[in-house]
Design an enzyme around this catalytic site. Structure first.
Site, mmCIF file in Angstrom:
data_model
loop_
_atom_site.group_PDB
_atom_site.id
_atom_site.type_symbol
_atom_site.label_atom_id
_atom_site.label_comp_id
_atom_site.label_asym_id
_atom_site.label_seq_id
_atom_site.Cartn_x
_atom_site.Cartn_y
_atom_site.Cartn_z
ATOM 1 N N PHE A 8 47.519 42.128 38.378
ATOM 2 C CA PHE A 8 47.754 42.208 39.807
ATOM 3 C C PHE A 8 48.793 43.288 40.083
ATOM 4 O O PHE A 8 49.662 43.554 39.245
ATOM 5 C CB PHE A 8 48.261 40.869 40.355
ATOM 6 C CG PHE A 8 47.331 39.717 40.104
ATOM 7 C CD1 PHE A 8 46.421 39.318 41.064
ATOM 8 C CD2 PHE A 8 47.363 39.026 38.900
ATOM 9 C CE1 PHE A 8 45.547 38.267 40.825
ATOM 10 C CE2 PHE A 8 46.499 37.970 38.654
ATOM 11 C CZ PHE A 8 45.591 37.590 39.622
ATOM 12 N N THR B 244 44.135 38.748 33.883
ATOM 13 C CA THR B 244 43.938 39.426 35.148
ATOM 14 C C THR B 244 45.243 40.124 35.523
ATOM 15 O O THR B 244 46.319 39.546 35.390
ATOM 16 C CB THR B 244 43.527 38.445 36.262
ATOM 17 O OG1 THR B 244 42.316 37.798 35.871
ATOM 18 C CG2 THR B 244 43.297 39.176 37.574
#
Length: 357
Positions: free
Chosen positions: A255, A253
């Site tokens: 960010f 993921t």
């Protein structure tokens, strides 16, 4: 035959090394205060993500063990965080309660010396930074399995915030034992769909507002398993009985760290993110991208989003290699802007370090 060194003697040696480390850390802190004075005179930003990334990479490469490079980075990340707090204790807004993956991404970037401000939605995270309640905001933008986070992209279009850095984290684990239901954020459930089917057949799968909320529920309800970070297990006193359950082994993921100023200096290993709107014409995207090819700029990602209130018209989000201050990147962006209805540079920032290295 040489006698073994006693435990007491080894501990005395460790104490002496600790004393040396303490003196050196305070010597480093005094140098940091000198840097802070120089920055104040120049009105430079306290947070320098490129410099911090390069320091961690250099030390990890120089490391001779027995500490692993990952441990060396973790130790020095906290040293940098503590040193930065001598200049300013940064306030960092993030999406979700404590121990969500966005919170962990924020800590991975800023260390434990920063002050963390949880927000209940991605829009609130943006607002906290835009209105001065936080110095920086950390939001999820992309998952390697599920794709881009649409709400983050939509908010970036009109927000004055700039991308200062990016962070990449490996995917979640789970707790497992005689469970009757599995609970997690919808994205985490999607990332672990095949594993759940194989290892928890017939078990009810339920959605939660966040993985942390799922962990809190597992702490309250017997025979409930939560897909969550190991750190959430510590917070809620849960046992971690299975790890690495995501369907894609390389699941990451990504960010973004957002701030009000363009703080990132060129490092030689940078990304630039832009958003472009174009007229609805045949071949317009191909013409739009030609300047990048002409200037030998590598496009990493292209993502489209519909224009609000304008059916069948789109924004295009582009990630490219290079910094906006590099001449070839600047020339390409200028050429693209001439062909577009609107071009907005969202930021140039250091490329994230490999979270598995």
């Amino acid at each position: 035959m040489r006698s073994k060194v006693s435990l007491a003697a080894l501990r005395r040696r460790i104490d002496r090394v600790d004393d040396q480390l303490l003196r050196l850390l305070n010597q480093r802190a005094r140098l940091v205060l000198g840097v802070a004075a120089q920055k104040a005179r120049r009105q430079a930003e306290v947070y320098a993500p490129g410099r911090e990334r390069d320091v961690l990479a250099r030390l990890a490469k120089q490391n001779g063990g027995p500490l692993s490079p990952r441990l060396v980075r973790g130790i020095f990340r906290e040293i940098i965080s503590a040193s930065r707090s001598l200049e300013q204790q940064l306030r960092v807004a993030y999406f979700g309660p404590e121990a969500t993956y966005t919170h962990l991404a924020a800590i991975a970037q800023f260390g434990t010396a920063a002050q963390y401000v949880p927000s209940s939605s991605i829009a609130d995270v943006f607002a906290d930074a835009e209105q001065g309640r936080a110095d920086f905001a950390v939001v999820p933008v992309e998952n390697s399995t599920e794709g881009m986070v649409a709400h983050t992209l939509d908010l970036l279009v009109d927000s004055p915030l700039q991308i200062a850095a990016e962070v990449a984290l490996a995917g979640p684990g789970t707790a497992l034992r005689q469970v009757r239901r599995a609970v997690a954020h919808p994205q985490a459930l999607a990332q672990c769909r095949r594993w759940l089917a194989a290892h928890l057949p017939g078990v009810a799968v339920e959605e939660a507002a966040s993985n942390t909320a799922a962990a809190a529920r597992a702490a309250r309800e017997p025979r409930t398993a939560a897909i969550a970070a190991a750190e959430a297990a510590d917070v809620y006193s849960l046992a971690v009985l299975a790890r690495g359950i995501q369907d894609e082994a390389g699941n990451l993921t990504r960010f973004l760290v957002l701030g009000t100023r363009d703080a990132a200096e060129p490092t030689g290993d940078d990304k630039t993110s832009v958003v472009v709107s174009v007229r609805d014409e045949v071949g317009v995207l191909a013409r739009l991208l030609q300047p990048f090819a002409r200037h030998a700029i590598d496009l990493i990602k292209i993502e489209s989003r519909p224009l609000r209130g304008r059916p069948w018209e789109y924004f295009f989000f582009l990630d490219l290699k290079g910094h906006r201050r590099e001449p070839r990147v600047a020339r390409a962006l200028a050429a693209v802007e001439r062909r577009a209805l609107r071009l907005k540079v969202l930021g140039s920032y250091p490329a994230a370090a490999d979270p598995e290295a």
